[in-house]
Design an enzyme around this catalytic site. Structure first.
Site, short mmCIF file in Angstrom:
data_model
loop_
_atom_site.label_atom_id
_atom_site.label_comp_id
_atom_site.label_asym_id
_atom_site.label_seq_id
_atom_site.Cartn_x
_atom_site.Cartn_y
_atom_site.Cartn_z
N LYS A 83 0.80 -1.29 0.01
CA LYS A 83 0.00 0.05 0.07
C LYS A 83 0.85 1.23 -0.18
O LYS A 83 1.72 1.47 0.91
CB LYS A 83 -0.98 -0.06 1.38
CG LYS A 83 -2.27 0.14 1.01
CD LYS A 83 -2.93 -0.03 2.12
CE LYS A 83 -4.26 0.79 2.28
NZ LYS A 83 -4.95 0.70 3.60
C1 E4P Z 1 -8.34 1.42 3.57
O1 E4P Z 1 -7.70 0.64 3.15
C2 E4P Z 1 -8.23 2.00 4.91
O2 E4P Z 1 -7.60 1.30 5.78
C3 E4P Z 1 -9.47 2.18 5.47
O3 E4P Z 1 -10.68 1.93 4.96
C4 E4P Z 1 -9.85 3.86 6.26
O4 E4P Z 1 -11.04 3.81 6.76
P1 E4P Z 1 -11.36 4.98 7.80
O5 E4P Z 1 -11.21 6.19 7.02
O6 E4P Z 1 -12.48 4.59 8.62
O7 E4P Z 1 -10.08 5.19 8.61
#
Ligand code: E4P
Length: 217
Positions: A83
């Site tokens: 990522k």
């Molecule tokens: C995506 O890969 C992120 O980990 C995640 O969906 C972020 O979500 P949040 O905005 O609830 O922290």
């Protein structure tokens, strides 16, 4: 649409996997920090549990450091997806990792143009954060719709991974728009399963079942 769970919690991953709906896992630094364990250990354990793609995020922001971290992450298991944040240095890293055959998930995407740039760099997945867009008065799912439209117009293969999912409605809209993946917290997965009419109907069936004479069921 594939369903990923958005967590670094092993118990939650086991539970989602036992429900038979888990296609993959996404983590982020916040989720890993909540486990209190080293990132490498957490990702290795998740990769042992899950066959599908497991996203692990780099923690640095310069090209060389991100590239080094990406290689370390990719070496953990074959199903790791690296990522990378959607910044200029990140796009350079994505281009190089793609050339090496390492899969990437470009994260922190908040606009359709950003999504196009990630795709041009070769991203395997693009992660628009719908909940965080909604939080600041934008329409997160409309951004997803625009990304899908653009990717469709130009026959782009990058998969649209709907992230920052906060409600079952986000999941329904992702399905209707034809998103490739939604990554969903366990709490929302439970909300997807539950319906008040199912509970009322089951309660009545069980009450009536108790009236069936023994031996004649
Ligand atoms: C995506 O890969 C992120 O980990 C995640 O969906 C972020 O979500 P949040 O905005 O609830 O922290």
């Amino acid at each position: 649409m594939k369903i990923f769970i958005d967590t670094a919690d092993i118990a939650e991953i086991r539970e989602a996997a036992s429900l038979g709906l888990l296609d993959g896992v996404t983590t982020n630094p916040t989720l890993v920090a909540a486990t209190g364990r080293p990132m490498r250990d957490v990702l290795a354990e998740i990769c042992d549990l899950v066959d599908g793609p497991v996203s692990g995020e780099v923690l640095s922001t310069t090209h060389d450091e991100m590239l080094e971290e990406a290689h370390e992450l990719a070496a953990i298991a074959p199903n790791i997806v690296v990522k990378i944040p959607l910044i200029a240095e990140g796009l350079r890293v994505v281009k190089e990792l793609t050339a090496e055959g390492i899969r990437t998930n470009v994260t922190l995407c908040f606009s359709p143009i950003q999504a196009l740039l990630a795709a041009k760099a070769g991203a395997t997945y693009i992660s628009p954060f719908v909940g965080r867009l909604d939080d600041v008065g934008h329409d997160g799912m409309d951004t997803v719709a625009q990304i899908l439209e653009i990717y469709n117009n130009y026959e782009i293969d990058t998969e649209v991974l709907v992230a920052s999912v906060r409600s079952p409605v986000h999941v329904l809209e992702a399905l209707r728009l034809g998103a490739d993946v939604a990554t969903i917290p366990l709490k929302i997965i439970h909300q997807l399963i539950k319906h008040p009419l199912t509970d009322v109907g089951l309660k009545r069936f069980l009450e009536d079942a108790a009236k069936i004479p023994k031996g004649k069921r």
